[in-house]
Design an enzyme around this catalytic site. Structure first.
Site, PDB file in Angstrom:
ATOM      1  N   ARG A 174       0.803  -1.215   0.000  1.00 38.66           N
ATOM      2  CA  ARG A 174       0.000   0.000   0.000  1.00 38.66           C
ATOM      3  C   ARG A 174       0.843   1.276   0.000  1.00 38.66           C
ATOM      4  O   ARG A 174       1.893   1.327   0.633  1.00 38.66           O
ATOM      5  CB  ARG A 174      -0.933  -0.003   1.214  1.00 38.66           C
ATOM      6  CG  ARG A 174      -1.979  -1.113   1.140  1.00 38.66           C
ATOM      7  CD  ARG A 174      -2.670  -1.347   2.454  1.00 38.66           C
ATOM      8  NE  ARG A 174      -3.767  -2.302   2.287  1.00 38.66           N
ATOM      9  CZ  ARG A 174      -3.616  -3.635   2.413  1.00 38.66           C
ATOM     10  NH1 ARG A 174      -2.434  -4.156   2.709  1.00 38.66           N
ATOM     11  NH2 ARG A 174      -4.662  -4.430   2.242  1.00 38.66           N
ATOM     12  N   HIS A 228      -1.068  -2.433  -4.393  1.00 35.14           N
ATOM     13  CA  HIS A 228      -0.479  -3.347  -5.379  1.00 35.14           C
ATOM     14  C   HIS A 228      -0.369  -2.742  -6.779  1.00 35.14           C
ATOM     15  O   HIS A 228      -0.663  -3.392  -7.781  1.00 35.14           O
ATOM     16  CB  HIS A 228      -1.260  -4.652  -5.431  1.00 35.14           C
ATOM     17  CG  HIS A 228      -1.116  -5.504  -4.201  1.00 35.14           C
ATOM     18  ND1 HIS A 228       0.018  -5.469  -3.411  1.00 35.14           N
ATOM     19  CD2 HIS A 228      -1.934  -6.434  -3.647  1.00 35.14           C
ATOM     20  CE1 HIS A 228      -0.118  -6.334  -2.410  1.00 35.14           C
ATOM     21  NE2 HIS A 228      -1.288  -6.923  -2.527  1.00 35.14           N
ATOM     22  N   HIS A 279       2.189 -13.033  -5.552  1.00 33.31           N
ATOM     23  CA  HIS A 279       1.045 -13.115  -4.640  1.00 33.31           C
ATOM     24  C   HIS A 279       0.391 -14.501  -4.688  1.00 33.31           C
ATOM     25  O   HIS A 279      -0.842 -14.613  -4.765  1.00 33.31           O
ATOM     26  CB  HIS A 279       0.025 -12.032  -4.998  1.00 33.31           C
ATOM     27  CG  HIS A 279      -0.778 -11.530  -3.847  1.00 33.31           C
ATOM     28  ND1 HIS A 279      -1.626 -12.346  -3.115  1.00 33.31           N
ATOM     29  CD2 HIS A 279      -0.881 -10.285  -3.299  1.00 33.31           C
ATOM     30  CE1 HIS A 279      -2.217 -11.630  -2.178  1.00 33.31           C
ATOM     31  NE2 HIS A 279      -1.780 -10.371  -2.266  1.00 33.31           N
ATOM     32  N   ASP A 288      -2.715  -9.687   8.151  1.00 34.71           N
ATOM     33  CA  ASP A 288      -2.371  -9.016   6.899  1.00 34.71           C
ATOM     34  C   ASP A 288      -1.355  -7.943   7.258  1.00 34.71           C
ATOM     35  O   ASP A 288      -1.639  -6.748   7.205  1.00 34.71           O
ATOM     36  CB  ASP A 288      -3.605  -8.425   6.226  1.00 34.71           C
ATOM     37  CG  ASP A 288      -3.320  -7.900   4.826  1.00 34.71           C
ATOM     38  OD1 ASP A 288      -2.198  -8.135   4.329  1.00 34.71           O
ATOM     39  OD2 ASP A 288      -4.207  -7.251   4.234  1.00 34.71           O
ATOM     40  N   GLU A 301       4.374 -12.956   1.058  1.00 31.62           N
ATOM     41  CA  GLU A 301       4.807 -12.034   0.018  1.00 31.62           C
ATOM     42  C   GLU A 301       6.115 -11.349   0.432  1.00 31.62           C
ATOM     43  O   GLU A 301       6.119 -10.493   1.314  1.00 31.62           O
ATOM     44  CB  GLU A 301       3.729 -10.985  -0.229  1.00 31.62           C
ATOM     45  CG  GLU A 301       2.359 -11.560  -0.522  1.00 31.62           C
ATOM     46  CD  GLU A 301       1.257 -10.537  -0.285  1.00 31.62           C
ATOM     47  OE1 GLU A 301       1.390  -9.394  -0.771  1.00 31.62           O
ATOM     48  OE2 GLU A 301       0.277 -10.873   0.412  1.00 31.62           O
TER      49      GLU A 301
END
Length: 345
Positions: free
Chosen positions: A81, A106, A180, A248, A306
């Site tokens: 982000r 992304h 991803h 996350d 990731e």
């Protein structure tokens, strides 16, 4: 090790899409789409030698074009982000199209996950793979500079899936690339019983928009101290900063950015015996437990690991820099090393 390609439909703009298949011994294999550079399959054997697909996938290019979860895709120009869809570089402010509230996620709505990449296959003894190339023009999704990107997927007969990135620019810009994939070492069901450890003592707390609040914080004593079953992290991580139960967040890897890949995470699935070690040169690891994944899979049916630089780094001078200048080459390598054990540690 062999690699072959076949047509796999067309992109929304009519561009043909190919599926490149890498085959190895004992059912080992992988497949990559030129649309989005998507990892479409990753087959690895369990403790009994029975191969299974451990990467979640969709059935068609059309399904991927409608997907909003970046399933299996290459991410760029900027993974993760950028707050308020803007950043300043060398005194100039660049504005990016937001695609998550006011945030650019992304790379924006038409990021690298929506592009058709040029592809060339190769076979090299114990490994085979495909080289993907993409030209991102100056101003693409608001980012400055022409950017030429090359990503090499390779699989060797020992079960290592390697992803090597490089990029060059003709103007100062920011770059943060990742892959991803959504991993489920059982092949189906949820990942509650998966065991995950990460080589990190710190993580980046985030606000309600998933933007880092500031400096890293210790994982000790929090649900982010990953060192066991993912069910523990899925139960109640931090309800005051995330509406969805699950993780996350970006982990600050202990040894920072490295010249050569080093082990940073271990994912194990006890029932199958499959183990996946993540090795990377990157300083951060975004762990995402598929909290918002939709049909046909559903939430918590996979985990994403990731490898990348930190979210919102262009606006955070205290974070490792993501600036790329003319004459420099962005390089990054990540390896997913697969194996199987009789019992997990």
């Amino acid at each position: 090790m062999t690699v072959t390609s076949r047509p796999f439909g067309t992109a929304p703009d009519g561009t043909p899409v190919d599926r490149w298949v890498i085959d190895g011994p004992g059912g080992l294999g992988a497949a990559v789409l030129t649309y989005g550079g998507i990892l479409h399959s990753c087959r690895v054997p369990d403790r009994e030698g029975v191969p299974g697909d451990v990467a979640l996938a969709l059935a068609s290019v059309g399904a991927y074009a409608e997907d909003e979860s970046y399933l299996g895709a290459l991410i760029g120009r900027y993974a993760n982000r950028i707050a308020h869809g803007r950043f300043a570089l060398d005194g100039t402010t660049y504005r990016l199209p937001p695609n998550e509230g006011t945030t650019t996620l992304h790379g924006g709505p038409d990021g690298f996950h929506r592009r058709v990449w040029a592809a060339t296959g190769f076979e090299d003894g114990d490994r085979a793979g495909v080289v993907l190339r993409l030209h991102s023009p100056d101003g693409d999704m608001g980012f400055p500079g022409n950017l030429d990107v090359e990503v090499t997927y390779s699989l060797d007969r020992h079960g290592t899936l390697a992803i090597a990135y490089s990029a060059e620019t003709d103007r100062p810009t920011v770059v943060n690339l990742t892959q991803h994939a959504y991993w489920n070492l059982a092949g189906d069901g949820t990942v509650d019983g998966h065991e995950l450890t990460v080589d990190a003592d710190l993580y980046l707390p985030v606000d309600a928009d998933a933007i880092p609040l500031g400096p890293p914080a210790p994982t000790a004593g929090t649900p982010f101290a990953l060192g066991g079953k993912l069910a523990d992290a899925l139960r109640d991580p931090h309800p005051h900063i995330t509406a969805a139960k699950g993780v996350d967040h970006c982990y600050v890897l202990r040894r920072g950015r490295a010249a050569e890949p080093r082990p940073v995470a271990r994912l194990a699935e006890p029932a199958s015996g499959r183990v996946m070690e993540t090795w990377t040169t990157e300083p951060g690891l975004q762990v995402y437990t598929a909290n918002h994944l939709g049909a046909p899979h559903g939430p918590h049916t996979a985990v994403c690991l990731e490898t990348q630089h930190f979210p919102d780094a262009p606006n955070r001078p205290e974070y490792p820099s993501t600036v790329l200048r003319p004459g420099e080459v962005f390089r990054s390598v990540t390896q997913y090393r697969f194996g199987a054990v009789a019992t997990t540690r």
